[in-house]
Design a protein around this motif. Structure first.
Motif, short mmCIF file in Angstrom:
data_model
loop_
_atom_site.label_atom_id
_atom_site.label_comp_id
_atom_site.label_asym_id
_atom_site.label_seq_id
_atom_site.Cartn_x
_atom_site.Cartn_y
_atom_site.Cartn_z
N GLN A 189 3.84 18.77 -15.40
CA GLN A 189 3.37 18.90 -16.79
C GLN A 189 2.45 20.09 -16.95
N VAL A 190 1.57 20.31 -15.98
CA VAL A 190 0.65 21.45 -16.02
C VAL A 190 1.46 22.75 -16.00
N GLU A 191 2.45 22.83 -15.13
CA GLU A 191 3.29 24.03 -15.05
C GLU A 191 4.04 24.27 -16.36
N GLU A 192 4.57 23.19 -16.94
CA GLU A 192 5.28 23.33 -18.22
C GLU A 192 4.34 23.80 -19.32
N ASN A 193 3.12 23.28 -19.35
CA ASN A 193 2.13 23.72 -20.34
C ASN A 193 1.77 25.19 -20.17
N LYS A 194 1.65 25.62 -18.92
CA LYS A 194 1.36 27.04 -18.65
C LYS A 194 2.49 27.92 -19.16
N GLN A 247 0.84 -1.20 0.00
CA GLN A 247 0.00 0.00 0.00
C GLN A 247 0.87 1.25 0.00
N ALA A 248 1.96 1.23 0.77
CA ALA A 248 2.87 2.37 0.79
C ALA A 248 3.48 2.58 -0.59
N ASP A 249 3.83 1.48 -1.27
CA ASP A 249 4.37 1.59 -2.63
C ASP A 249 3.33 2.20 -3.58
N ARG A 250 2.07 1.74 -3.47
CA ARG A 250 1.02 2.29 -4.32
C ARG A 250 0.83 3.79 -4.04
N ASN A 251 0.85 4.15 -2.75
CA ASN A 251 0.70 5.56 -2.38
C ASN A 251 1.85 6.39 -2.94
N ALA A 252 3.06 5.85 -2.86
CA ALA A 252 4.22 6.57 -3.40
C ALA A 252 4.10 6.73 -4.91
N GLN A 253 3.63 5.70 -5.58
CA GLN A 253 3.43 5.79 -7.04
C GLN A 253 2.40 6.86 -7.38
N LEU A 254 1.31 6.89 -6.63
CA LEU A 254 0.29 7.92 -6.87
C LEU A 254 0.84 9.32 -6.63
N LEU A 255 1.61 9.46 -5.57
CA LEU A 255 2.20 10.76 -5.27
C LEU A 255 3.16 11.19 -6.38
N LEU A 256 3.99 10.26 -6.85
CA LEU A 256 4.89 10.57 -7.96
C LEU A 256 4.12 10.97 -9.21
N GLN A 257 3.03 10.27 -9.48
CA GLN A 257 2.22 10.59 -10.65
C GLN A 257 1.60 11.98 -10.51
N GLU A 258 1.12 12.30 -9.30
CA GLU A 258 0.56 13.64 -9.06
C GLU A 258 1.62 14.71 -9.28
N LEU A 259 2.83 14.47 -8.79
CA LEU A 259 3.90 15.44 -8.98
C LEU A 259 4.25 15.60 -10.46
N GLU A 260 4.30 14.49 -11.17
CA GLU A 260 4.56 14.56 -12.62
C GLU A 260 3.46 15.33 -13.34
N ASP A 261 2.20 15.07 -12.94
CA ASP A 261 1.07 15.79 -13.54
C ASP A 261 1.17 17.28 -13.27
N GLU A 262 1.50 17.65 -12.03
CA GLU A 262 1.63 19.07 -11.69
C GLU A 262 2.77 19.70 -12.48
#
Length: 145
Positions: free
Chosen positions: A118-123, A101-116
């Motif tokens: 990407q959003v900043e780069e697009n802006k 579960q901790a690994d899944r949470n870390a993966q989700l957090l990494l994905q959220e950071l990558e998404d953020e």
């Protein structure tokens, strides 16, 4: 002590509440909590409310009763060992689940950071494109560059 299906209860020591040393049924305990055998074959009884350990010598116990107590203690020891193994397996499984579960949470957090990111780069790209647009008047026609 009960030694299996169809067995009968046998008093090895004690029988009433109190604090009296003595052989067999004349001994008194107050909330005997645990029993064990030492290397000399003596039965050790933890007297919970008196915070002491009582020792029952094999010679003081009625014939056959100490042997029955030894058999019961060995059975209880085996049951406790099996229960401990089962608990260890359950604890290990629970730990593995927690780590997964901790690994899944870390993966989700990494994905959220990558998404953020990407959003900043697009802006930034959109902002840069807006700055790069200029109107140039060529022969009176407005052309964006």
């Amino acid at each position: 002590m009960v030694a299996g299906a169809g067995a009968h209860v046998t008093t090895v020591a004690g029988g009433a509440s109190g604090k009296v040393d003595g052989p067999g049924a004349s001994a008194r305990f107050d909330q005997p909590w645990a029993v064990a055998l030492d290397e000399h074959g003596r039965l050790l009884v933890a007297d919970n409310n008196h915070s002491c350990v009582r020792v029952i010598e094999a010679s003081l116990a009625p014939p056959g009763q100490l042997l029955a107590a030894k058999v019961l203690l060995l059975q209880k020891l085996q049951e406790a060992k099996q229960a401990a193994e089962n608990i260890s397996k359950m604890q290990l499984a629970a730990r593995v689940q927690q780590e997964e579960q901790a690994d899944r949470n870390a993966q989700l957090l990494l994905q959220e950071l990558e998404d953020e990111k990407q959003v900043e780069e697009n802006k930034k790209k959109k902002k840069h494109k807006k700055k790069g647009k200029h109107k140039v008047d060529v022969d009176g026609a407005g052309i964006a560059c």
